[in-house]
Design a protein around this motif. Structure first.
Motif, PDB file in Angstrom:
ATOM      1  N   MET A  77     104.244  19.383 -21.469  1.00 31.19           N
ATOM      2  CA  MET A  77     103.888  20.597 -22.186  1.00 31.19           C
ATOM      3  C   MET A  77     103.830  20.358 -23.700  1.00 31.19           C
ATOM      4  O   MET A  77     103.570  21.276 -24.457  1.00 31.19           O
ATOM      5  CB  MET A  77     104.895  21.701 -21.851  1.00 31.19           C
ATOM      6  N   LYS A  78     104.081  19.107 -24.082  1.00 31.91           N
ATOM      7  CA  LYS A  78     103.989  18.712 -25.504  1.00 31.91           C
ATOM      8  C   LYS A  78     104.882  19.569 -26.400  1.00 31.91           C
ATOM      9  O   LYS A  78     104.477  19.985 -27.484  1.00 31.91           O
ATOM     10  CB  LYS A  78     102.528  18.793 -25.998  1.00 31.91           C
ATOM     11  N   ILE A  79     106.087  19.843 -25.918  1.00 31.70           N
ATOM     12  CA  ILE A  79     107.055  20.579 -26.734  1.00 31.70           C
ATOM     13  C   ILE A  79     108.073  19.557 -27.226  1.00 31.70           C
ATOM     14  O   ILE A  79     108.761  18.935 -26.422  1.00 31.70           O
ATOM     15  CB  ILE A  79     107.749  21.684 -25.908  1.00 31.70           C
ATOM     16  N   GLU A  80     108.156  19.397 -28.525  1.00 33.88           N
ATOM     17  CA  GLU A  80     108.958  18.310 -29.077  1.00 33.88           C
ATOM     18  C   GLU A  80     110.435  18.423 -28.687  1.00 33.88           C
ATOM     19  O   GLU A  80     111.009  17.488 -28.147  1.00 33.88           O
ATOM     20  CB  GLU A  80     108.794  18.282 -30.606  1.00 33.88           C
ATOM     21  N   GLU A  81     111.034  19.582 -28.962  1.00 35.46           N
ATOM     22  CA  GLU A  81     112.453  19.765 -28.626  1.00 35.46           C
ATOM     23  C   GLU A  81     112.609  21.005 -27.768  1.00 35.46           C
ATOM     24  O   GLU A  81     112.985  22.067 -28.271  1.00 35.46           O
ATOM     25  CB  GLU A  81     113.276  19.951 -29.906  1.00 35.46           C
ATOM     26  N   PRO A  82     112.321  20.902 -26.501  1.00 34.98           N
ATOM     27  CA  PRO A  82     112.301  22.105 -25.663  1.00 34.98           C
ATOM     28  C   PRO A  82     113.653  22.824 -25.643  1.00 34.98           C
ATOM     29  O   PRO A  82     114.706  22.189 -25.514  1.00 34.98           O
ATOM     30  CB  PRO A  82     111.935  21.582 -24.274  1.00 34.98           C
ATOM     31  N   ARG A  83     113.608  24.155 -25.793  1.00 33.89           N
ATOM     32  CA  ARG A  83     114.821  24.966 -25.716  1.00 33.89           C
ATOM     33  C   ARG A  83     115.142  25.210 -24.248  1.00 33.89           C
ATOM     34  O   ARG A  83     114.303  25.684 -23.495  1.00 33.89           O
ATOM     35  CB  ARG A  83     114.599  26.296 -26.429  1.00 33.89           C
ATOM     36  N   VAL A  84     116.353  24.881 -23.837  1.00 34.95           N
ATOM     37  CA  VAL A  84     116.760  25.016 -22.437  1.00 34.95           C
ATOM     38  C   VAL A  84     117.658  26.240 -22.294  1.00 34.95           C
ATOM     39  O   VAL A  84     118.638  26.387 -23.028  1.00 34.95           O
ATOM     40  CB  VAL A  84     117.530  23.768 -21.969  1.00 34.95           C
ATOM     41  N   GLY A  85     117.315  27.126 -21.353  1.00 35.64           N
ATOM     42  CA  GLY A  85     118.151  28.290 -21.073  1.00 35.64           C
ATOM     43  C   GLY A  85     118.659  28.261 -19.650  1.00 35.64           C
ATOM     44  O   GLY A  85     118.050  27.661 -18.763  1.00 35.64           O
ATOM     45  N   LEU A  86     119.811  28.896 -19.443  1.00 37.84           N
ATOM     46  CA  LEU A  86     120.379  29.016 -18.100  1.00 37.84           C
ATOM     47  C   LEU A  86     120.149  30.456 -17.618  1.00 37.84           C
ATOM     48  O   LEU A  86     120.547  31.404 -18.298  1.00 37.84           O
ATOM     49  CB  LEU A  86     121.887  28.724 -18.166  1.00 37.84           C
ATOM     50  N   VAL A  87     119.502  30.620 -16.485  1.00 33.31           N
ATOM     51  CA  VAL A  87     119.278  31.961 -15.943  1.00 33.31           C
ATOM     52  C   VAL A  87     120.631  32.563 -15.581  1.00 33.31           C
ATOM     53  O   VAL A  87     121.425  31.943 -14.869  1.00 33.31           O
ATOM     54  CB  VAL A  87     118.373  31.915 -14.694  1.00 33.31           C
ATOM     55  N   ASN A  88     120.920  33.761 -16.096  1.00 32.02           N
ATOM     56  CA  ASN A  88     122.222  34.363 -15.839  1.00 32.02           C
ATOM     57  C   ASN A  88     122.132  35.886 -15.948  1.00 32.02           C
ATOM     58  O   ASN A  88     121.098  36.428 -16.322  1.00 32.02           O
ATOM     59  CB  ASN A  88     123.269  33.792 -16.816  1.00 32.02           C
ATOM     60  N   VAL A  89     123.219  36.555 -15.606  1.00 26.62           N
ATOM     61  CA  VAL A  89     123.226  38.022 -15.589  1.00 26.62           C
ATOM     62  C   VAL A  89     123.655  38.625 -16.929  1.00 26.62           C
ATOM     63  O   VAL A  89     123.728  39.843 -17.064  1.00 26.62           O
ATOM     64  CB  VAL A  89     124.142  38.559 -14.471  1.00 26.62           C
ATOM     65  N   GLY A  90     123.940  37.795 -17.906  1.00 25.07           N
ATOM     66  CA  GLY A  90     124.321  38.298 -19.218  1.00 25.07           C
ATOM     67  C   GLY A  90     124.240  37.157 -20.207  1.00 25.07           C
ATOM     68  O   GLY A  90     124.141  35.992 -19.811  1.00 25.07           O
ATOM     69  N   GLU A  91     124.277  37.472 -21.472  1.00 25.66           N
ATOM     70  CA  GLU A  91     124.095  36.435 -22.489  1.00 25.66           C
ATOM     71  C   GLU A  91     125.380  35.674 -22.817  1.00 25.66           C
ATOM     72  O   GLU A  91     125.320  34.521 -23.233  1.00 25.66           O
ATOM     73  CB  GLU A  91     123.541  37.061 -23.772  1.00 25.66           C
ATOM     74  N   GLU A  92     126.537  36.307 -22.629  1.00 21.90           N
ATOM     75  CA  GLU A  92     127.786  35.678 -23.017  1.00 21.90           C
ATOM     76  C   GLU A  92     128.121  34.507 -22.078  1.00 21.90           C
ATOM     77  O   GLU A  92     127.818  34.550 -20.888  1.00 21.90           O
ATOM     78  CB  GLU A  92     128.928  36.694 -22.982  1.00 21.90           C
ATOM     79  N   PRO A  93     128.776  33.462 -22.623  1.00 20.72           N
ATOM     80  CA  PRO A  93     129.091  32.253 -21.855  1.00 20.72           C
ATOM     81  C   PRO A  93     129.874  32.520 -20.562  1.00 20.72           C
ATOM     82  O   PRO A  93     129.724  31.812 -19.592  1.00 20.72           O
ATOM     83  CB  PRO A  93     129.928  31.417 -22.831  1.00 20.72           C
ATOM     84  N   GLY A  94     130.739  33.534 -20.560  1.00 23.94           N
ATOM     85  CA  GLY A  94     131.585  33.765 -19.390  1.00 23.94           C
ATOM     86  C   GLY A  94     130.916  34.517 -18.257  1.00 23.94           C
ATOM     87  O   GLY A  94     131.545  34.812 -17.238  1.00 23.94           O
TER      88      GLY A  94
END
Lengths: 331, 331
Positions: free
Chosen positions: A166-183
């Motif tokens: 996809m020619k993205i130099e530093e791809p941002r990786v996200g984790l699919v989850n039910v909320g934004e907070e780490p816990g």
């Protein structure tokens, strides 16, 4: 590249697959297409002006869309998807494509192509198209039950793939989850979050909720194959239903049809941008070769686009992934 | 009904919540609204023509959207959501509504309202609107890690609720899964499929894939709270992005704007039909009282619609669920 194509896989096989393979062969003169299927079924579809870079490799039978993958492969080791996988194993092909039973394609790949060292389970990496851009989702259904470590390996492979494909130099990786907070989330998501946050070789941007998936919150989204498959198909289904409802809403009276006529080119452009067929196939990452999976309902255009995608991004992919994984010491 | 409303819950609290509660009180003369919040914050928003069926119940502080639910409730037992839950426990209210931190609402409900006997874990039942009709999804996020037995109890409660609230005589229940065949999915989905198929009190129609969720494949969809939350938010996000892209596609030149003007009423009608605000709140099923959860970004109209929904469907809901569960011997 030498690309094996399972001529009997998919809802519209063999006609649409053969037609797509013929179109791809004519467009990709530097590549070689090895069409795999029962000769008596496939041969008649090839016509008289068969391109020189397309040949037929005989197989016997196929795995149906609803069949149990492992049992079918045991019962029919000469089925088209199995022969295609063995062409990669033997080195006669560098890649294989199937739009057939996904479970059978994954099983054949694991059995005959094998895994990259250090990878416990493979993942299907699918480009999800949204109006504002695309996101690479993995796993879209190869591994329905994952361990946290699997999600880490998906993230690393997805990053390398996004950089390359996809020619993205530093791809941002996200984790699919039910909320934004780490816990947030269950045990899998919480443990995976820790591993991803601690991995120096990826650019982890944290949890991504469902509502932000289509908003460009990340370039690469990782999740288990159960959630990923449901999310992918839900997004496709909702897009399809809404575009159909928009079409209904703008038809009817003469006046509405006239107005719709003016807007049609733009609405068609939007629909095409959101059409999974435009992206062709999904790469199975983590196996020691190039394996690409098509949508079951792929037609000739989707097959052609998938083969073009392999030609563009496939060469050396598995070696590259394996080397990057070792070099980055990620796993 | 006597309905407690957490005036401090939600992204637009207290202004929008108070405004919605006032509108609901004026429209629902037979009901009584107990607005819960810090008097110094809420009182000034009530204005001079306060309806007679609306009163203020004092509380102190609130739980923020990003806070840890359990810790916050321990630290601030006088927070608005906790006081609202205790009004139900004491019988002063029959229902409570909050658009605040979902985890805190669920925790407060479990702590002070308690569970229906036989139900291990509660589920958030959310109406998902699609162009061709609606589907009741549960769990939308109360229980992120489920056992197969939980999915059975969700199916039974969802069926009873759909009969009562959506007026569907024999609701078709589907299990969210990665394929239609019974053996698909991970351990949870496979075991749940067996339990659902063996349950005589529901009309189980089998597995439903993501692409069929919006197609009317089932009236009630059951899944664990992790998958359900991601599916719900993905569907909402995709709908929002596509409708925004349609709007962009039909703007621009004078000619396009003129054509769009003709079609606007129909497109707005479609958008309104797909707007979660139209449905107000989601019922938390499995607790021994009526607890309704609003979207965090709910505005006055959503709060009013949620209160109207409670007034329409809430009376005796928990008793009804408990009795049906016992009578049907489902659990």
């Amino acid at each position: 590249m030498r690309i094996a194509v399972d001529a009997l896989g998919g809802d519209y096989a063999p006609e649409e697959v053969v037609s797509g393979a013929l179109a791809a062969a004519r467009g990709l003169l530097a590549d070689e297409i090895l069409l795999v299927g029962d000769p008596e079924t496939v041969e008649p579809l090839l016509g008289s002006d068969r391109p020189e870079n397309l040949s037929l490799r005989p197989s016997r039978g196929s795995v149906g869309m609803e069949e149990d993958p492992a049992a079918s492969l045991r019962a029919r080791p000469e089925a088209s998807v199995a022969v295609a996988a063995r062409l990669v194993r033997s080195g006669e092909a560098e890649a294989f494509f199937s739009a057939g039973n996904t479970g059978a394609t994954v099983a054949a790949a694991l059995l005959w192509v094998g895994r990259i060292r250090g990878i416990r389970r493979p993942a299907i990496a699918t480009v999800m198209p949204f109006p504002k851009g695309s996101v690479l989702l993995l796993d879209a259904g190869a591994t329905v039950e994952c361990r946290p470590q699997d999600l880490l390996s998906f993230a690393v492979m997805g990053s390398i793939f996004a950089r390359r494909y996809m020619k993205i130099e530093e791809p941002r990786v996200g984790l699919v989850n039910v909320g934004e907070e780490p816990g947030k989330g269950g045990r899998l998501a919480r443990e995976a979050h820790k591993l991803l946050a601690g991995c120096a070789t990826i650019r982890f941007v944290g949890n991504v909720e469902g509502r932000d998936i289509g908003r460009g919150a990340a370039d690469v989204l990782v999740t288990d194959g159960f959630t990923g498959n449901v999310v992918l198909k839900t997004a496709e289904g909702v897009a399809r239903e809404i575009l159909a409802a928009v079409r209904d809403a703008v038809s009817g009276s003469l006046l509405h049809r006239a107005a719709a006529g003016i807007l049609r080119p733009r609405l068609l452009a939007l629909r095409s941008r959101l059409d999974p067929e435009t992206y062709g196939g999904s790469f199975l990452l983590g196996v020691d070769g190039v394996v690409v999976i098509g949508h079951g309902n792929t037609r000739a255009r989707g097959v052609e686009n998938a083969i073009r995608g392999i030609s563009r991004a496939g060469a050396g992919l598995a070696g590259d992934l394996g080397e990057s994984l070792r070099r980055e010491g990620a796993l």
